[in-house]
Design an enzyme around this catalytic site. Structure first.
Site, PDB file in Angstrom:
ATOM      1  N   LYS A   1       5.224  -1.333   0.260  1.00 49.28           N
ATOM      2  CA  LYS A   1       5.435  -0.002  -0.299  1.00 49.28           C
ATOM      3  C   LYS A   1       6.462   0.794   0.507  1.00 49.28           C
ATOM      4  CE  LYS A   1       2.375  -0.667  -3.530  1.00 49.28           C
ATOM      5  NZ  LYS A   1       2.156  -2.094  -3.272  1.00 49.28           N
TER       6      LYS A   1
ATOM      7  N   GLU B   1       2.460  10.132   2.756  1.00 47.37           N
ATOM      8  CA  GLU B   1       3.290  10.864   1.806  1.00 47.37           C
ATOM      9  C   GLU B   1       2.561  12.130   1.356  1.00 47.37           C
ATOM     10  OE1 GLU B   1       3.934   7.930  -1.284  1.00 47.37           O
ATOM     11  OE2 GLU B   1       2.226   8.671  -2.450  1.00 47.37           O
TER      12      GLU B   1
ATOM     13  N   HIS C   1      -9.162   4.737  -9.567  1.00 49.61           N
ATOM     14  CA  HIS C   1      -7.767   4.270  -9.546  1.00 49.61           C
ATOM     15  C   HIS C   1      -7.535   3.062 -10.464  1.00 49.61           C
ATOM     16  CE1 HIS C   1      -7.125   7.024  -6.235  1.00 49.61           C
ATOM     17  NE2 HIS C   1      -8.112   6.461  -5.575  1.00 49.61           N
TER      18      HIS C   1
ATOM     19  N   ARG D   1       5.448  -8.043 -12.634  1.00 49.23           N
ATOM     20  CA  ARG D   1       4.742  -8.981 -13.514  1.00 49.23           C
ATOM     21  C   ARG D   1       4.526  -8.309 -14.870  1.00 49.23           C
ATOM     22  NH1 ARG D   1       0.030  -6.228 -13.673  1.00 49.23           N
ATOM     23  NH2 ARG D   1      -0.740  -5.257 -11.751  1.00 49.23           N
TER      24      ARG D   1
END
Length: 496
Positions: A116, A200, A235, A292
């Site tokens: 990430k 973040e 999530h 994907r």
């Protein structure tokens, strides 16, 4: 030229790929674990091979076994579906080195997007908006505290190798930081084998908007517009739709262009999805790239008329994308619901066992992607998805109404399911108005659903008694069931 494809997956996505192979005249080879013997994908495939025990680590995740089998059966290509090894750059590199074609992106592209922090750095370099934060892993608590102070609370700590909602902690103040830092590192190490985490700015109550892209190996890139995936629990996406009712024309143009730039940044080819978070002012920020096919790809297929799996195979065969960007149109509205074997009235406890009875909905513009049939086993070893319901309508309202009607037509006996919760969401004002965000389910809808379930419990018992009484009187299960099609919880009583 691809003549035979080994499908390194199971369930509904394996079935989906098998169908595309048959339409293209390509031999489909399925793999199965001992727990999946006789599963639907093994029946529909042209060839089926035992790959190992029930445990995923010894079967569907066994890189060497899959490649060895592909060579033994003379497969020209391997399609990974999604999950398992689909985004494993090490596996993809092994496939590439074996001389077998991998139906998906290159191992290099997957590796670039796998971290990430590296992906954030790459996006920043190519002018794709990212959330304010670090592009390098945080080495210590003190370093993290300094960054958090610069960014401003609340912040989000995230695993660099993370995904699926794991390895994330919200931090609202300096006093919470150290404990959150240590717990995030532990979870990251356990889930992904890496302690690297980054920080973040926390965007509170954002929308989750993703863009489907596809590219060939000649440098041609296309987007197939967006999907809204903001209805999530823990999530995990529950309901997806296309188009998003929140986007206007200008924002849609900007976010699709950003997605193409993201794909070009990592020299991507084949199908992929670029995910963004969007705030209430329609500012969007790169979240990650799923290298994907996505679970929710059918909603894109229904609004564009483009068969994504077919395109994947043709691109892997060396062909160029079969359509221009101008030919891609969004027509109508499509909604996907994930039907899970879980008891939504009991805290979404997983439900395992045999499907004693299973009937899917039908009718115009109703699609069901399933990897099960009556008699199938919902196992403890794999994802408890029963099927995906995807409905199309001329308008969003039409699509919602069709989806509600189709959900009522499901007959599932032997395991519990989440259909009542899906209906509750679709009928809620917040969903109908399109005002939902990624926290709406857990902050609002779950609580309202629990109140409704508790309040209606007595009525449900009365209805169940009425069903049983009618069954005894008429001795006709189908007649009784059709009269009470929404009482999924009680259908099993008729089959004991």
């Amino acid at each position: 030229m691809i003549r035979k494809i080994l499908i390194a997956n199971r369930g509904e996505i394996a079935v989906r790929i098998i169908r595309a192979c048959k339409e293209l005249g390509i031999i489909s080879a399925a793999v199965y674990s001992e727990a999946d013997k006789g599963a639907l994908h093994t029946i529909l495939a042209d060839e089926s091979y035992l790959i190992g025990p029930a445990e995923s680590s010894k079967s569907y995740l066994s890189k060497e076994s899959i490649i060895k089998l592909a060579k033994e059966i003379n497969a020209d290509a391997i399609h990974p579906g999604y999950g398992f090894l689909a985004e494993n750059s090490e596996f993809i590199k092994l496939v590439e080195d074996s001389g077998i074609k991998f139906i998906g992106p290159s191992s290099r592209s997957v590796k670039m997007m796998g971290s990430k922090t590296a992906a954030r750095k790459l996006m920043e370099k190519h002018n794709v908006p990212i959330v304010k934060g670090t592009t390098e892993p945080i080495k210590s608590v003190s370093e993290g505290l300094n960054y958090a102070g610069e960014i401003g609370y609340p912040v989000l700590l995230k695993a660099s190798a993370g995904g699926g909602g794991k390895g994330m902690r919200k931090v609202f103040s300096e006093t919470e930081f150290e404990a959150a830092f240590e717990s995030t590192r532990r979870e990251s190490l356990k889930a992904f084998g890496s302690e690297e985490i980054y920080i973040e700015k926390l965007i509170e109550n954002p929308k989750h908007i993703e863009v489907q892209i596809i590219a060939d190996e000649y440098g041609n890139y296309r987007h197939l517009f967006e999907r809204e995936c903001s209805i999530q629990r823990r999530h995990q996406k529950i309901i997806e739709e296309s188009p998003s009712s929140f986007l206007d024309t200008a924002t849609r143009k900007s976010i699709t262009e950003a997605a193409i730039n993201a794909a070009k940044a990592c020299e991507y080819y084949n199908a992929g999805t670029v995910e963004f978070l969007m705030d209430t002012d329609k500012n969007f920020y790169f979240l990650e790239m799923n290298t994907r096919l996505q679970v929710e790809h059918p909603v894109t297929e229904l609004v564009t008329g483009i068969d994504l799996v077919r395109e994947q195979i043709l691109i892997a065969s060396g062909e160029k994308i079969s359509f221009t960007q101008d030919e891609v149109k969004q027509t109508g509205s499509a909604i996907e619901c994930r039907i899970y074997a879980e008891d939504s009235s009991q805290g979404f406890l997983p439900s395992t066992g045999k499907l004693k009875f299973y009937k899917e909905p039908g009718g115009p513009n109703v699609r069901v992607d399933a990897g099960v049939m009556e008699g199938s086993e919902i196992s403890i070893y794999y994802d408890p998805m029963i099927s995906k319901l995807i409905c199309w309508g001329k308008t969003r309202e039409d699509a919602v109404n069709r989806t509600l009607r189709a959900l009522d037509e499901y007959f599932i006996g032997g395991v519990s399911n989440n259909i009542s919760f899906l209906k509750f969401i679709l009928e809620s004002e917040i969903f109908k108005k399109g005002n939902h965000n990624i926290n709406s389910v857990e902050q609002k809808l779950l609580k309202e659903f629990e109140i409704e379930v508790t309040g209606n419990q007595g009525n449900e018992f009365e209805k169940a008694a009425a069903i049983l009484a009618a069954h005894i009187k008429n001795s006709k299960k189908e007649k009784v069931l059709s009269a009470h099609s929404n009482l999924n919880k009680w259908r099993d009583l008729l089959y004991e």
